[in-house]
Write an enzyme that holds these catalytic residues in place. Structure first.
Site, PDB file in Angstrom:
ATOM      1  N   ARG A  37       0.829  -1.216   0.000  1.00 35.37           N
ATOM      2  CA  ARG A  37       0.000   0.000   0.000  1.00 35.37           C
ATOM      3  C   ARG A  37       0.859   1.261   0.000  1.00 35.37           C
ATOM      4  NH1 ARG A  37      -5.223  -0.393   4.011  1.00 35.37           N
ATOM      5  NH2 ARG A  37      -6.546  -1.501   2.538  1.00 35.37           N
ATOM      6  N   LYS A 196     -17.158 -12.403   7.248  1.00 40.03           N
ATOM      7  CA  LYS A 196     -18.138 -11.323   7.080  1.00 40.03           C
ATOM      8  C   LYS A 196     -19.054 -11.482   5.860  1.00 40.03           C
ATOM      9  CE  LYS A 196     -15.141  -7.902   9.118  1.00 40.03           C
ATOM     10  NZ  LYS A 196     -14.135  -7.099   8.496  1.00 40.03           N
ATOM     11  N   GLY A 344      -6.643  -6.926   2.445  1.00 37.02           N
ATOM     12  CA  GLY A 344      -5.424  -6.980   3.266  1.00 37.02           C
ATOM     13  C   GLY A 344      -4.955  -8.388   3.603  1.00 37.02           C
ATOM     14  N   GLY A 367     -12.327  -3.139   1.860  1.00 32.80           N
ATOM     15  CA  GLY A 367     -13.744  -2.764   1.788  1.00 32.80           C
ATOM     16  C   GLY A 367     -14.061  -1.953   0.538  1.00 32.80           C
TER      17      GLY A 367
HETATM   18  C1  3PG Z   1      -8.774  -0.053   4.826  1.00 32.56           C
HETATM   19  O1  3PG Z   1      -7.837  -0.455   5.515  1.00 32.56           O
HETATM   20  O2  3PG Z   1      -9.515  -0.828   4.184  1.00 32.56           O
HETATM   21  C2  3PG Z   1      -8.964   1.419   4.711  1.00 32.56           C
HETATM   22  O3  3PG Z   1      -7.834   2.082   5.152  1.00 32.56           O
HETATM   23  C3  3PG Z   1     -10.202   1.857   5.455  1.00 32.56           C
HETATM   24  O4  3PG Z   1     -10.055   1.662   6.827  1.00 32.56           O
HETATM   25  P1  3PG Z   1     -11.317   1.641   7.802  1.00 32.56           P
HETATM   26  O5  3PG Z   1     -12.075   0.385   7.533  1.00 32.56           O
HETATM   27  O6  3PG Z   1     -10.735   1.711   9.167  1.00 32.56           O
HETATM   28  O7  3PG Z   1     -12.161   2.858   7.491  1.00 32.56           O
END
Ligand code: 3PG
Length: 390
Positions: A37, A196, A344, A367
Site C-alpha cells: 500500500r 463477514k 489486506g 472494503g
Molecule cells: C482499509 O484499511 O480498508 C482502509 O484504510 C479503510 O479503513 P477503515 O475500515 O478503518 O475505514
C-alpha cells in the site's frame, strides 16, 4: 476513465499539493509487515516532485476515533517514506497548529501530517476542518483508493474545495476494477474467502449474475455450508436468517468446499486432518479447504480467462492452514488469465508465499474494492467528479 480528472505534471507544477495517501498498513513491533500500500502511492509523489510541486501527505492508520493514539502515529511511516523516496520527509505533528503552519507552509520539503483520524473533524467530514487543511495547498490528489468508501473530510470535503485529481495508482484501480465488471473476459471466475458474509453478500450477489463461477472458501464457506445443514464443528458461524434468505446464495454458480482441513485448536502444535464436508466432528475447527477442493477449484481456475480474488481460503495465520490459499495462488499466478487480487489478508498471505508480483493487478482496497465491485458509488470518487474546474 470518464469525468474523473487524473493528475498530470501540468496540474501540479510549482504548487503545494495536498495528497490523500494510503499508509494504513499493519505494523508489528515497529516493523511494517507489508508495504504494498505504501509503495502504491509513490508514483504520484514522484510525479509531483518531478513537476516541481511540493507534496503534503495526509494519511490515516487504524481507527483512533478522533483521539491521539501513539501506536497509530504517522511518525512511524515518515522514516520509511524517506528510505523509499530517498528524500527528506518532515513530520508535522499538528497541521492545525498556527505556528506549525507558519513554519512549514511554504517549505519545499515533503511534509507528512500526523494521522488525520486523530482529529474528529476527519470522520465527521467537517467543512471547517477541510478548509483548514486546504490552507496547506493549491491542489489535491486522491491516491487512497482503499479509503474511498469513507466520506471523510480528507477524502470528500477537501476534494470539493481544491482543484482535485485522481492519483496515478487510483486511476489504475478504477480502470482495472472497472474492466472486471464492465467487460469481463470469459470464463470469468471469482474467488472469495475471509469472513463477514454481511459485507460480502452484495458482491456475491453481483458475481453470481456476472461471473461464470464463484469459488468460496474460508470462514465465508463455513457459514454457507452451515446454512446448508453441514456441521462446521466449533468454527465461528454467522447466523442471520435474513442474509441466508438471499436467492443469490442458492445459485448453482457458487462452488463450496467438498472437503476441509480440521484442527483441534488454532495453535502452532495443532494436528491438521482432512475430512469430507459431511464428516466434520463437533469438537474441532475448520481451518482450510481440503485437497479434493483444491483440485476442483484448480480445474475451474485453469480454464478461466479472468480471475478476481478477495479473502484467504483458510485460517492463514496458522501455518497448518495455509496450503489451500497458497496452492490456489500458485494455480492462479501460473494461469494465462487476467488476475486481480485485493484485500489486506489475501495480500498478506500471497505476499508471504512470494507470489504477489505475479498477479496482473493488485488492488490496495479491502472494503473499497468490495464496494466498487458490488457497484456502489464511493464517496472519495464521487467527490473527484464534482471538483472545482482546474
Ligand atoms: C482499509 O484499511 O480498508 C482502509 O484504510 C479503510 O479503513 P477503515 O475500515 O478503518 O475505514
Amino acid at each position: 476513465m470518464q469525468r474523473i480528472p487524473v493528475v498530470s505534471k501540468k496540474a501540479v507544477a510549482g504548487k503545494r499539493v495536498l495528497m490523500r495517501v494510503d499508509f494504513d498498513v499493519a505494523i508489528e513491533g515497529g516493523i511494517i509487515r507489508e508495504d504494498y500500500r505504501i509503495r502504491a502511492n509513490m508514483s504520484s509523489i514522484e510525479l509531483v516532485l518531478v513537476a516541481g510541486g511540493y507534496p503534503r501527505l495526509i494519511a490515516h492508520m487504524g481507527r483512533p476515533g478522533g483521539a491521539r493514539v501513539d501506536v497509530l502515529s504517522m511518525a512511524h511511516i515518515g522514516a520509511y517514506c524517506e528510505k523509499i523516496l530517498k528524500r527528506k520527509v518532515i513530520f508535522v505533528r499538528d497541521p492545525f497548529n498556527e505556528s506549525a503552519r507558519r513554519r512549514y507552509q511554504d517549505s519545499h520539503e515533503i511534509l507528512l501530517f500526523e494521522n488525520i483520524r486523530f482529529w474528529q473533524g476527519e470522520e465527521k467530514n467537517d467543512r471547517d476542518f477541510a478548509y483548514m487543511l486546504a490552507e496547506w495547498g493549491e491542489a489535491y490528489i486522491n491516491e487512497a483508493f482503499a479509503n474511498c468508501h469513507r466520506a471523510h473530510a480528507s477524502m470528500d470535503m477537501l476534494a470539493r474545495i481544491l482543484p482535485a485529481y485522481a492519483g496515478l495508482h487510483l486511476e489504475k484501480e478504477i480502470r482495472n476494477l472497472g474492466a472486471v465488471m464492465k467487460s469481463p473476459k470469459r470464463p470469468f471466475v471469482a474467488v472469495l474467502g475471509g469472513a463477514k458474509l454481511e459485507t460480502k453478500l452484495p458482491l456475491i450477489t453481483r458475481f453470481v449474475r456476472r461471473a461464470d463461477a464463484v469459488l468460496i472458501g474460508g470462514a465465508l464457506a463455513n457459514t454457507l455450508l452451515s446454512a446448508r445443514g453441514f456441521s462446521m464443528g466449533k468454527s465461528t458461524i454467522e447466523r442471520d436468517a435474513v442474509l441466508f434468505s438471499s436467492p443469490a446464495l442458492k445459485s448453482k454458480r457458487i462452488i463450496l468446499p467438498q472437503d476441509v482441513i480440521i484442527v483441534d485448536t488454532f495453535e502452532r502444535g495443532s494436528w491438521p486432518r482432512v475430512v469430507a464436508i459431511d464428516k466434520v466432528p463437533q469438537d474441532v475447527y475448520v481451518g482450510d479447504i481440503g485437497p479434493k477442493t483444491i483440485v476442483h477449484f484448480s480445474e475451474i481456475l485453469q480454464k478461466a480467462a479472468m480471475i478476481v480474488w478477495n479473502g484467504p481460503l483458510g485460517y492463514t495465520e496458522l501455518v497448518q492452514c495455509r496450503e489451500g490459499t497458497e496452492k490456489i495462488a500458485e494455480v492462479i499466478t501460473k494461469s494465462a488469465a487476467f488476475t486481480l487480487i485485493g484485500g489486506g489478508d489475501s495480500i498478506a498471505a500471497v505476499s508471504r508465499a512470494k507470489m504477489l508480483n505475479k498477479f496482473s493487478f493488485v488492488s490496495t482496497g479491502g472494503g473499497a474494492m468490495l464496494e466498487f465491485l458490488a457497484g456502489k458509488r464511493l464517496p472519495g470518487l464521487e467527490a473527484l467528479k464534482v471538483t472545482k474546474k482546474q
